[in-house]
Design an enzyme around this catalytic site. Structure first.
Site, PDB file in Angstrom:
ATOM      1  N   PRO A 110       0.811  -1.197   0.000  1.00 28.75           N
ATOM      2  CA  PRO A 110       0.000   0.000   0.000  1.00 28.75           C
ATOM      3  C   PRO A 110       0.849   1.253   0.000  1.00 28.75           C
ATOM      4  O   PRO A 110       1.802   1.380   0.774  1.00 28.75           O
ATOM      5  CB  PRO A 110      -0.756  -0.116   1.311  1.00 28.75           C
ATOM      6  CG  PRO A 110       0.042  -1.042   2.162  1.00 28.75           C
ATOM      7  CD  PRO A 110       1.139  -1.607   1.361  1.00 28.75           C
ATOM      8  N   GLU A 111       0.491   2.160  -0.844  1.00 33.01           N
ATOM      9  CA  GLU A 111       1.079   3.485  -0.818  1.00 33.01           C
ATOM     10  C   GLU A 111       0.062   4.411  -0.161  1.00 33.01           C
ATOM     11  O   GLU A 111      -0.959   3.957   0.337  1.00 33.01           O
ATOM     12  CB  GLU A 111       1.447   3.928  -2.236  1.00 33.01           C
ATOM     13  CG  GLU A 111       2.365   2.934  -2.932  1.00 33.01           C
ATOM     14  CD  GLU A 111       2.780   3.377  -4.326  1.00 33.01           C
ATOM     15  OE1 GLU A 111       2.918   4.577  -4.568  1.00 33.01           O
ATOM     16  OE2 GLU A 111       2.957   2.493  -5.192  1.00 33.01           O
ATOM     17  N   HIS A 159      -1.506 -16.244   8.474  1.00 32.66           N
ATOM     18  CA  HIS A 159      -0.918 -14.901   8.418  1.00 32.66           C
ATOM     19  C   HIS A 159      -1.730 -13.833   9.132  1.00 32.66           C
ATOM     20  O   HIS A 159      -1.463 -12.659   8.955  1.00 32.66           O
ATOM     21  CB  HIS A 159      -0.622 -14.469   6.982  1.00 32.66           C
ATOM     22  CG  HIS A 159       0.230 -15.428   6.223  1.00 32.66           C
ATOM     23  ND1 HIS A 159       1.430 -15.907   6.713  1.00 32.66           N
ATOM     24  CD2 HIS A 159       0.064 -16.026   5.029  1.00 32.66           C
ATOM     25  CE1 HIS A 159       1.952 -16.756   5.840  1.00 32.66           C
ATOM     26  NE2 HIS A 159       1.136 -16.842   4.807  1.00 32.66           N
ATOM     27  N   ARG A 195       3.840 -11.323   4.198  1.00 30.83           N
ATOM     28  CA  ARG A 195       5.291 -11.108   4.125  1.00 30.83           C
ATOM     29  C   ARG A 195       5.884 -10.566   5.411  1.00 30.83           C
ATOM     30  O   ARG A 195       7.107 -10.499   5.550  1.00 30.83           O
ATOM     31  CB  ARG A 195       5.614 -10.194   2.941  1.00 30.83           C
ATOM     32  CG  ARG A 195       5.304 -10.873   1.618  1.00 30.83           C
ATOM     33  CD  ARG A 195       5.609  -9.970   0.446  1.00 30.83           C
ATOM     34  NE  ARG A 195       7.028  -9.827   0.233  1.00 30.83           N
ATOM     35  CZ  ARG A 195       7.556  -9.113  -0.753  1.00 30.83           C
ATOM     36  NH1 ARG A 195       6.765  -8.463  -1.591  1.00 30.83           N
ATOM     37  NH2 ARG A 195       8.845  -9.021  -0.910  1.00 30.83           N
TER      38      ARG A 195
END
Length: 277
Positions: free
Chosen positions: A2-3, A94, A113
């Site tokens: 995400p930006e 996760h 990640r």
DNA sequence: ACGAGAACCTGTTTGC
DNA sequence: TGCAAACAGGTTCTCG
């Protein structure tokens, strides 16, 4: 992942569910994200009310009662979602963090990640916190302008694309929107940052603001696993002019060129060699 | 002091 | 089909 536009979209989606709500309980399922999850994660949240949910750069800030702030970063693959609380919470693959909220909802942080993070800081000292001390201006605020960008780029010996990714220059841009903003401004991503004229830096600042605003309006970009707070996909990926469009025609009216891709600082850059100088 | 490159970690796609 | 390599929206550390 995400930006700024994605983080802002998540913030807007979460805020109505979180603001004013008390945290009844919380649990961490992983000891380690990008940095260690605070051992007292649950204790720091339990009983606190989330007063406001704000954002600085790509960080989400949950301002808690008691002058504490929970800092969240989604890294590349993080998701924050609000789900109905029914039965015991069984973490999916996760799922790293969960907070049980007053009113029958749960906030869940999932990040395959594990480049994301959670941390706590006292609200008054946030500006001095290592995460925030060196950050450049918010691109959508008045403090970011052509002259400000021009001055910041002047200190960079790198290519302008690399400079835009430097969070000290401007806070919140990432790999997608750096390429998109440079296309809108007609600037070659390889160009040395300090070689931009004031006029072209002004054009670039405007392009940065415009592309981020447009992306927020579309709910961000969903490429792999980014989703809004309710699980909906963003739509801005359909509006990319260069990103992930290698070999496709340049979208500028009348340009016969094709989009090219090359590697800069181990990241893919996309541009039109004819339109961007 | 600065810039380039590697590293962190997992999943998916691409290429032989 | 299968396996290995490449690649992915971010940040930080090391090295030269």
């Amino acid at each position: 992942m995400p930006e700024l536009p994605e983080v802002e979209t998540v913030r807007r989606g979460l805020a109505p569910h979180l603001e004013g709500r008390k945290v009844l309980g919380a649990k961490a399922f992983s000891p380690m994200l990008r940095i260690p999850v605070p051992a007292d994660f649950a204790d720091r949240l339990e009983g606190r009310t989330i007063e406001r949910l704000t954002r600085r750069a790509k960080y989400l800030l949950a301002e808690l009662s008691g002058e504490e702030t929970m800092i969240l970063h989604l890294g590349m693959s993080g998701q924050l979602r609000v789900v109905e609380a029914k039965g015991d919470f069984r973490p999916a693959r996760h799922d790293h963090l969960m907070a049980e909220l007053e009113g029958g909802k749960r906030l869940v942080f999932n990040d395959p990640r594990r480049f994301g993070l959670v941390a706590f800081a006292s609200r008054g000292a946030l500006g001095a916190h290592p995460f925030f001390a060196g950050l450049g201006p918010e691109p959508l605020g008045n403090e970011f302008s052509g002259p400000v960008l021009h001055a910041a780029l002047n200190n960079c010996k790198t290519a302008v694309k690399q400079a835009l990714l430097d969070q000290r220059v401007v806070a919140g841009l990432g790999n997608i929107y750096a390429s998109e903003a440079l296309f809108r401004a007609g600037i070659n991503p390889r160009r040395r940052a300090s070689s931009l004229s004031g006029v072209r830096a002004g054009r670039l600042a405007k392009s940065v603001k415009a592309v981020l605003r447009d992306a927020i309006r579309s709910g961000g970009s969903s490429l792999r696993n980014y989703v809004q707070a309710d699980g909906a996909f963003g739509l801005f990926q359909h509006r990319f002019e260069v990103y992930e469009r290698e070999g496709k025609p340049c979208p500028r009216e009348g340009c016969p060129g094709a989009i090219r891709r090359f590697t800069q600082g181990a990241r893919s850059t996309y541009y039109c060699p004819r339109c961007q100088r």
